[in-house]
Design a protein around this motif. Structure first.
Motif, PDB file in Angstrom:
ATOM      1  N   ILE A  26       0.840  -1.203   0.000  1.00  0.00           N
ATOM      2  CA  ILE A  26       0.000   0.000   0.000  1.00  0.00           C
ATOM      3  C   ILE A  26       0.871   1.248   0.000  1.00  0.00           C
ATOM      4  CG2 ILE A  26      -1.640   1.344   1.362  1.00  0.00           C
ATOM      5  CD1 ILE A  26      -2.748  -1.398   2.377  1.00  0.00           C
ATOM      6  N   GLU A  29       2.478   1.890  -3.490  1.00  0.00           N
ATOM      7  CA  GLU A  29       1.535   2.433  -4.471  1.00  0.00           C
ATOM      8  C   GLU A  29       1.074   3.835  -4.096  1.00  0.00           C
ATOM      9  OE1 GLU A  29       0.890   1.293  -7.345  1.00  0.00           O
ATOM     10  OE2 GLU A  29       2.044  -0.561  -7.029  1.00  0.00           O
ATOM     11  N   ALA A  30       0.877   4.059  -2.804  1.00  0.00           N
ATOM     12  CA  ALA A  30       0.417   5.384  -2.374  1.00  0.00           C
ATOM     13  C   ALA A  30       1.467   6.451  -2.667  1.00  0.00           C
ATOM     14  CB  ALA A  30       0.091   5.355  -0.881  1.00  0.00           C
ATOM     15  N   HIS A  33       1.244   7.374  -6.290  1.00  0.00           N
ATOM     16  CA  HIS A  33       0.058   8.173  -6.604  1.00  0.00           C
ATOM     17  C   HIS A  33       0.180   9.591  -6.060  1.00  0.00           C
ATOM     18  CE1 HIS A  33      -3.049   5.412  -8.353  1.00  0.00           C
ATOM     19  NE2 HIS A  33      -2.143   4.520  -7.962  1.00  0.00           N
ATOM     20  N   THR A  42      -5.438  12.534  -5.360  1.00  0.00           N
ATOM     21  CA  THR A  42      -5.228  11.100  -5.160  1.00  0.00           C
ATOM     22  C   THR A  42      -6.467  10.470  -4.538  1.00  0.00           C
ATOM     23  OG1 THR A  42      -2.836  11.284  -4.924  1.00  0.00           O
ATOM     24  CG2 THR A  42      -3.869   9.387  -3.887  1.00  0.00           C
ATOM     25  N   ILE A  47      -5.339   3.068  -5.327  1.00  0.00           N
ATOM     26  CA  ILE A  47      -4.184   2.629  -4.542  1.00  0.00           C
ATOM     27  C   ILE A  47      -4.411   1.212  -4.040  1.00  0.00           C
ATOM     28  CG2 ILE A  47      -2.862   3.016  -2.427  1.00  0.00           C
ATOM     29  CD1 ILE A  47      -3.381   6.020  -2.783  1.00  0.00           C
ATOM     30  N   GLU A  50      -4.262  -1.359  -6.967  1.00  0.00           N
ATOM     31  CA  GLU A  50      -2.921  -1.617  -7.492  1.00  0.00           C
ATOM     32  C   GLU A  50      -1.999  -2.250  -6.453  1.00  0.00           C
ATOM     33  OE1 GLU A  50      -1.573   1.973  -9.468  1.00  0.00           O
ATOM     34  OE2 GLU A  50      -3.598   2.228 -10.305  1.00  0.00           O
ATOM     35  N   ALA A  51      -2.377  -2.150  -5.182  1.00  0.00           N
ATOM     36  CA  ALA A  51      -1.636  -2.839  -4.126  1.00  0.00           C
ATOM     37  C   ALA A  51      -2.177  -4.253  -3.893  1.00  0.00           C
ATOM     38  CB  ALA A  51      -1.699  -2.045  -2.831  1.00  0.00           C
ATOM     39  N   LYS A  65      -7.226   9.139   4.230  1.00  0.00           N
ATOM     40  CA  LYS A  65      -6.226   9.508   3.227  1.00  0.00           C
ATOM     41  C   LYS A  65      -5.118  10.352   3.854  1.00  0.00           C
ATOM     42  CE  LYS A  65      -7.062  12.457  -0.221  1.00  0.00           C
ATOM     43  NZ  LYS A  65      -7.484  13.032  -1.534  1.00  0.00           N
TER      44      LYS A  65
END
Length: 225
Positions: A26, A29-30, A33, A42, A47, A50-51, A65
């Motif tokens: 996570i 990917e974060a 982004h 974002t 996220i 893709e994680a 967030k």
């Protein structure tokens, strides 16, 4: 006491703890982004996707967030500190020690990831002011201590003469930071530095030694014209 000294480990992990691989995925990917889109644009769902985790799983690790953003910056700060720990002045004459330090520091400050993350932090500093200050202070304190200790040892050997090693360290770091970090930060990379990293380091060390060189400075080393 600085924020770097007062704050607990940003990762939230105790020594010996093992990070959940889902949390690591996570964060990776974060960071991608947030760096590409900024905080406001974002979204959490891409996220998580893709994680390879569900949105619910992401929220078990990060409550919002904003919490995820803070964790990304803290995790990146940890990574930078590990890099900074490798920036060590080796034993030897003053010019050798300071040159090795300067070349390593220039390489670090010129790293595109370092610049990108600093830009991200600066862009969000009004929203996360305390976090931005912590990020800056932590890195500066960690690497500055290494240089101050080296300068103090060189002063004891008579190779340098200065009353305030911390001031001298700040001056050397400033000469190194200006061309490879602050100029690109301000100009948005529109200005290309003509000197190589090696030359930037050499010029800064030469200027530094011209100001602070002591009676035992290596006589074989050239002086400024």
């Amino acid at each position: 006491m600085t924020l770097a000294q007062a704050a607990p480990s940003p990762s939230g992990l105790q020594d010996g703890d093992t990070e959940d691989p889902r949390r690591r995925a996570i964060l990776i990917e974060a960071r991608r982004h947030f760096m590409a889109q900024g905080f406001a644009s974002t979204r959490i769902e891409p996220i998580a996707r893709e994680a390879s985790v569900s949105t619910a799983t992401l929220y078990t690790f990060f409550s919002s967030k904003a919490d995820l953003f803070r964790a990304v910056i803290d995790d990146t700060s940890d990574e930078f500190v590990r890099q900074m720990d490798e920036v060590r002045a080796l034993d030897g004459p003053a010019r050798c020690q300071l040159t090795r330090f300067s070349e390593a520091y220039v390489g670090f400050m010129a790293d595109p990831l370092v610049t990108a993350v600093f830009r991200l932090v600066l862009a969000e500093r009004t929203r996360f002011q305390e976090m931005a200050l912590h990020f800056y202070e932590r890195g500066k304190a960690r690497i500055g201590v290494t240089l101050v200790e080296a300068i103090e040892a060189l002063c004891q050997r008579g190779e340098l003469v200065c009353d305030k090693p911390s001031w001298a360290a700040g001056q050397l770091m400033g000469m190194l930071e200006h061309p490879v970090f602050f100029v690109p930060m301000v100009t948005g990379d529109s200005t290309t530095v003509q000197r190589s990293h090696t030359q930037i380091a050499a010029d800064a060390v030469q200027t530094f030694l011209a100001r602070y060189g002591g009676p035992n400075l290596d006589p074989a080393a050239p002086d400024l014209d």
